[in-house]
Design a protein around this motif. Structure first.
Motif, short mmCIF file in Angstrom:
data_model
loop_
_atom_site.label_atom_id
_atom_site.label_comp_id
_atom_site.label_asym_id
_atom_site.label_seq_id
_atom_site.Cartn_x
_atom_site.Cartn_y
_atom_site.Cartn_z
N ALA A 172 0.82 -1.22 0.00
CA ALA A 172 0.00 0.00 0.00
C ALA A 172 0.85 1.27 0.00
O ALA A 172 0.53 2.24 -0.66
CB ALA A 172 -0.93 0.00 1.22
N GLU A 173 1.97 1.24 0.73
CA GLU A 173 2.78 2.45 0.86
C GLU A 173 3.17 3.04 -0.49
O GLU A 173 3.19 4.25 -0.65
CB GLU A 173 4.05 2.14 1.67
N THR A 174 3.50 2.16 -1.44
CA THR A 174 3.99 2.67 -2.72
C THR A 174 3.06 2.35 -3.88
O THR A 174 3.29 2.81 -5.00
CB THR A 174 5.39 2.08 -3.03
N MET A 229 3.31 -1.69 4.39
CA MET A 229 4.56 -0.96 4.22
C MET A 229 5.64 -1.75 3.48
O MET A 229 5.61 -2.98 3.43
CB MET A 229 5.14 -0.59 5.60
#
Lengths: 195, 771
Positions: A98-100, A134
């Motif tokens: 999800a982070e990127t 993450m």
């Protein structure tokens, strides 16, 4: 699929991938994923390239007959030249981050890899429970997958959106050497493969 | 190892001199001239810099907003700094671990001591496998070793597949930027290069068409090449994995399609773990382009398919020498993001072919002596304006400005100082001689200045045509030079001129009891702009501060240090420390205050580094103790006086007839070294109640850069004009800063171009507003 924490995570993933120029969808089951693929403009010609032995894939193999029923011709990838600029390809990913807004592809076979490198539109299936928040979560998986042994993955990639360049006058141009479109589908329950 | 392959006969080896020339073979002066004349590049870089600053700032801010302060730029860069330092300290251990893991996964490791060694190894692999076509994805190490040139001379064709790199290759050029290799070219130029190379007409306007052509052209090379060469962004020791970031997708093709894959990587790419590599990922793309992430991040751990060969060539080529140097080993942390080029004001004016050698940007100035020799850096390093902006954006906290100054002093040690600087710095290190010389000069200049504050092209008049004066006239053409004050500040505070500063015979200007400060003027205020010093003293006294002025003060040595003359700087540093210690003892002052932030940085930071470096413990201890006492004018006003309830005796607003609208320039030393930003704004807006209009890019250098403005006048002039245009665009009537170097430069520019805006020191602005 209705878990609010998961919905937040997915929304985050979707936003990040979208800012990298990629599409993403949620599907309740494999049949839903098949519909998304079959109705995508990239399937105009009705052909989809998949990695060799994709039909035997424990998790994703069942999508092929579903696509077949929708009139899609499935072609297993061969040499790189035979895949070059095919209109559409499909792979399965190990992870979504999800982070990127990235997905993790981890295929040793060259013929499997070229699907994500040389087709014009690349569809990626990821199991919903493989969406992690993450990069640090991904680091743990990378560590496991590189561990020596028969299942060691020698070649892995985070893919974040389509291929891009801004080398000429910083004009963003999509689709240099890799796909021009990336479409990630997070699938909730791949067991429920009924239409 | 037996060589069971054919070796080319000498006749078959094309001489390396006749192989394709590249532009770094041009002398520095030519590259600089081309850079200055390349208007397209100049425009591109000037458009890019501000938009990069915004996207970079936003992407880090959004990460912090989403995930908290552990994901702030500052926190992450401290984390990566630590991880890279660990890898540098434990290099042998990490190499052993990386080798063991990669070899177990089937990779072949070769350790190359020199560039030649690395090139030869790759050539031998080509010969053994009968390879004559190579596809490459971007690797700066192969640029460093000039691999393409080496292979071309041996009849092996190496095709760059990164779009920008390929265009540069076709144009027989080097990339001018580590991340955006052809930022110096327009689409028309790219179209022309492609048209000539392919022998058919390619659009000069349509970028999408140009990119499509490149896709088709490269497809053939990918399918036919016998070898793919890539770089590495990290070598992950725990698993023997090569990590590589690309956007175009060429990197995955280069490493997948040909049967042989060669990775070229410096030892500096080693890192311990995947977790650490993730921190690098977070910082790299965001620092480079402001992207959240690159399109492709690939992790290769040995060959993935039967029959595939993966060779990893670990390149030293000067890195061991860097590692052995206590300062330069810090540069081994570099992750090649090019943020230091993107933020550099000089780079923006001249581009990467002049601002660097093969490696460009601030880090290029630091690496070049180790990879390509000191001589290659002699010209480029002189372009650094010491603005320190690079250090603020470096994702691994490399002290770039100090390392560049170290390179500069090495150049000076090797080549000697220019005679004029030698005379000037030599004189400055002798306080009495310096004092006498300046006083004589202030008389000698009278025929030219005719009592004005400037030596301008107008006041030079016909004199400017005289052979000896012509150089001066050239300097004054775009920026009038300041005249020496006929009475320096040290004389004025003696009470001879200004009655408000009487009672100074004991060098103590006594007012009321309370805080006592020892005022450190700095040469520029003392000798050129005593009115700024008078204003600062007036403001301090109006706030009830006792001010003392040690008459023995001399230059702090900054000018010599910035010119690479450490020997004279050390003399002046010792003088200044001794003098200020004595002054503190006599006056019992609480603080040493200076209204020149450059000198304050020298007193509080440069001295410490200098004596650390020279391992002079006694002086180091004294420098540290002194630094505790020193404060710049704006901080002292804001943090010590105003924060403790002191009220500025400001005129009532109705008595202000003048229309004062202020715009503020953040001097480099103030913002980048001392971290000042809110102090002056707080004083101007809240304490003085004046209107402040922020100019675009207020924190970008004014172009002064000490001697750079003399050595590279045109670079300096352009940066200055940007600053003055930005200041004027606000409609402000006064341009304010707190560092006399910038003020001298900007005042001179305003005078030479007859602009209207007034240029004042913050202290002067406050003094004007007092009752």
């Amino acid at each position: 699929m209705d878990d609010p924490t998961y919905t937040d995570l997915f929304t985050h993933f979707q936003q990040r991938l979208s800012s990298a120029g990629g599409e993403s969808h949620r599907a309740a089951h494999l049949a839903g994923a098949a519909t998304i693929i079959a109705e995508h403009p990239a399937l105009m010609a009705g052909e989809l390239v998949v990695p060799p032995h994709f039909g035997q894939h424990q998790q994703w193999g069942a999508i092929l007959p579903l696509l077949g029923r929708k009139g899609i011709t499935i072609r297993e990838a061969g040499s790189p030249a035979s895949v070059a600029d095919a209109p559409a390809g499909l792979s399965g990913a190990e992870l979504a981050i999800a982070e990127t807004g990235s997905v993790l592809l981890a295929q040793n076979m060259l013929e499997a890899r070229v699907v994500s490198m040389l087709t014009l539109t690349h569809f990626v299936l990821v199991s919903e429970d493989k969406l992690v928040p993450m990069l640090d979560d991904a680091a743990v998986i990378l560590q496991q997958l590189t561990r020596a042994g028969s299942d060691q993955r020698h070649y892995m990639s985070f893919v974040t959106g389509p291929s891009r360049t801004a080398d000429i006058e910083r004009t963003l141009t999509i689709g240099v050497q890799g796909p021009k479109t990336l479409c990630v589908i997070l699938v909730a329950d791949e067991e429920e493969a009924k239409p | 190892m037996t060589k069971n392959y054919k070796v080319l006969s000498p006749q078959q080896v094309v001489s390396e001199e006749t192989a394709t020339p590249t532009n770094e073979n041009q002398p520095f002066e030519e590259r600089l001239e081309e850079g200055l004349r390349n208007d397209n590049m100049h425009r591109a870089l000037e458009r890019f810099a501000p938009s990069w600053r915004v996207s970079r700032r936003d992407v880090f801010a959004s990460e912090e907003a989403d995930y908290g302060s552990d994901f702030s730029f500052e926190h992450m860069r401290a984390t990566l700094h630590k991880a890279k330092d660990y890898a540098i300290e434990h290099q042998a251990e990490l190499i052993a671990q990386f080798k063991a893991q990669a070899e177990a996964a089937g990779a072949i490791i070769y350790e190359a001591r020199t560039a030649e060694d690395a090139n030869r190894y790759i050539y031998e692999v080509c010969q053994r496998k009968g390879i004559d076509l190579i596809v490459k994805s971007k690797t700066m190490v192969s640029e460093e070793t000039e691999l393409n040139h080496y292979l071309e001379a041996r009849n092996i064709k190496a095709v760059e597949t990164d779009l920008g790199e390929w265009v540069a290759q076709l144009a027989h050029e080097r990339p001018s930027h580590m991340v955006m290799p052809i930022i110096h070219k327009t689409r028309q130029q790219v179209g022309a290069v492609l048209t000539e190379a392919l022998g058919r007409e390619i659009s000069r306007e349509n970028v999408a068409e140009q990119v499509a052509v490149i896709r088709i052209e490269h497809r053939k090379s990918f399918l036919n090449a016998g070898m793919g060469i890539s770089g590495a962004n990290a070598l992950i020791a725990e698993s023997g994995t090569v990590m590589m970031l690309t956007n175009e997708g060429n990197g995955r093709l280069v490493t997948s399609l040909p049967p042989v894959h060669v990775v070229m990587a410096g030892y500096d790419k080693l890192i311990g773990t995947f977790a650490e590599a993730m921190t690098q990922l977070r910082l790299l793309a965001r620092s480079a382009t402001g992207q959240q992430s690159t399109s492709y991040t690939t992790f290769i751990t040995g060959p993935a398919t039967p029959g595939k060969e993966v060779h990893i060539v670990l390149v030293d080529n000067g890195r061991s020498e860097m590692r052995a140097d206590p300062h330069f080993k810090e540069a081994l942390r570099c992750i090649r993001c090019a943020a230091c080029a993107n933020i550099c004001p000089s780079y923006q004016q001249v581009g990467g072919h002049a601002f660097g050698y093969i490696y460009s940007g601030a880090i290029g100035l630091v690496l070049t002596p180790f990879h390509h020799g000191l001589e290659a850096d002699a010209g480029p390093q002189s372009l650094c304006v010491s603005c320190n902006a690079c250090e603020t954006v470096c994702p691994v906290e490399i002290p770039l400005p100090n390392l560049i100054l170290d390179v500069r002093s090495r150049v000076v040690e090797a080549k000697g100082l220019p005679w004029l600087k030698k005379v000037i710095f030599g004189a400055m290190a002798r306080p009495r001689l310096f004092d006498l010389a300046v006083r004589l000069f202030s008389l000698a200049q009278l025929p030219v200045t005719r009592g004005s504050n400037y030596i301008s092209i107008r006041s030079l008049g016909l004199l400017g045509k005289l052979p000896g004066v012509r150089a001066l006239a050239k300097l004054a053409r775009w920026r009038s030079l300041p005249a020496f004050a006929t009475q320096p500040l040290r004389d004025r505070v003696k009470g001879q001129l200004s009655p408000s500063l009487h009672g100074t015979t004991s060098q103590a200007i006594t007012e009321r009891p309370g805080i006592t400060v020892c005022y450190f003027a700095g040469c520029m205020i003392d000798r050129l702009f005593p009115e700024m010093g008078e204003a600062a003293i007036k403001v301090l006294r109006a706030c009830g501060v006792q001010v003392t002025f040690p008459q023995k003060q001399n230059c702090c040595g900054l000018i010599a240090l910035n010119s690479g003359d450490r020997a004279d700087c050390v003399i002046m540093a010792r003088q200044t420390i001794t003098m200020l210690e004595q002054a503190l003892a006599e006056s019992k002052a609480d603080y040493i205050v200076g209204a020149t932030t450059s000198c304050v940085v020298t007193l509080t930071q440069d001295y410490i580094r200098l004596f650390e470096d020279l391992q002079q413990q006694g002086w180091l201890w004294r420098a540290r103790a002194l630094a505790e006492k020193v404060m710049d004018f704006a901080s002292f006003m804001d943090h010590v006086l105003l924060a403790n309830g002191t009220k500025l005796p400001v005129r009532k607003s109705d008595s202000k007839g003048d229309n004062v609208i202020v715009t503020y320039h953040d001097s480099c030393q103030s913002i980048n070294c001392l971290g000042l930003r809110s102090e002056a704004r707080h004083i101007i807006q809240d304490m003085l109640g004046l209107e402040l209009r922020e100019m675009p890019q207020s924190d970008v250098c004014c172009g002064f850069g000490g001697s750079t403005s003399i050595e590279h006048g045109e670079v300096s002039e352009r940066i200055m004009n940007n600053k003055l245009n930005n200041a004027e665009s606000t409609g402000a009537t006064v341009l304010v800063a707190d560092n006399p170097g910038c003020l001298m430069h900007l005042r001179g520019g305003v005078d030479a171009s007859r602009r209207r805006i007034r240029v004042l020191h913050l202290a002067q602005l406050i003094a004007e507003q007092l009752e």
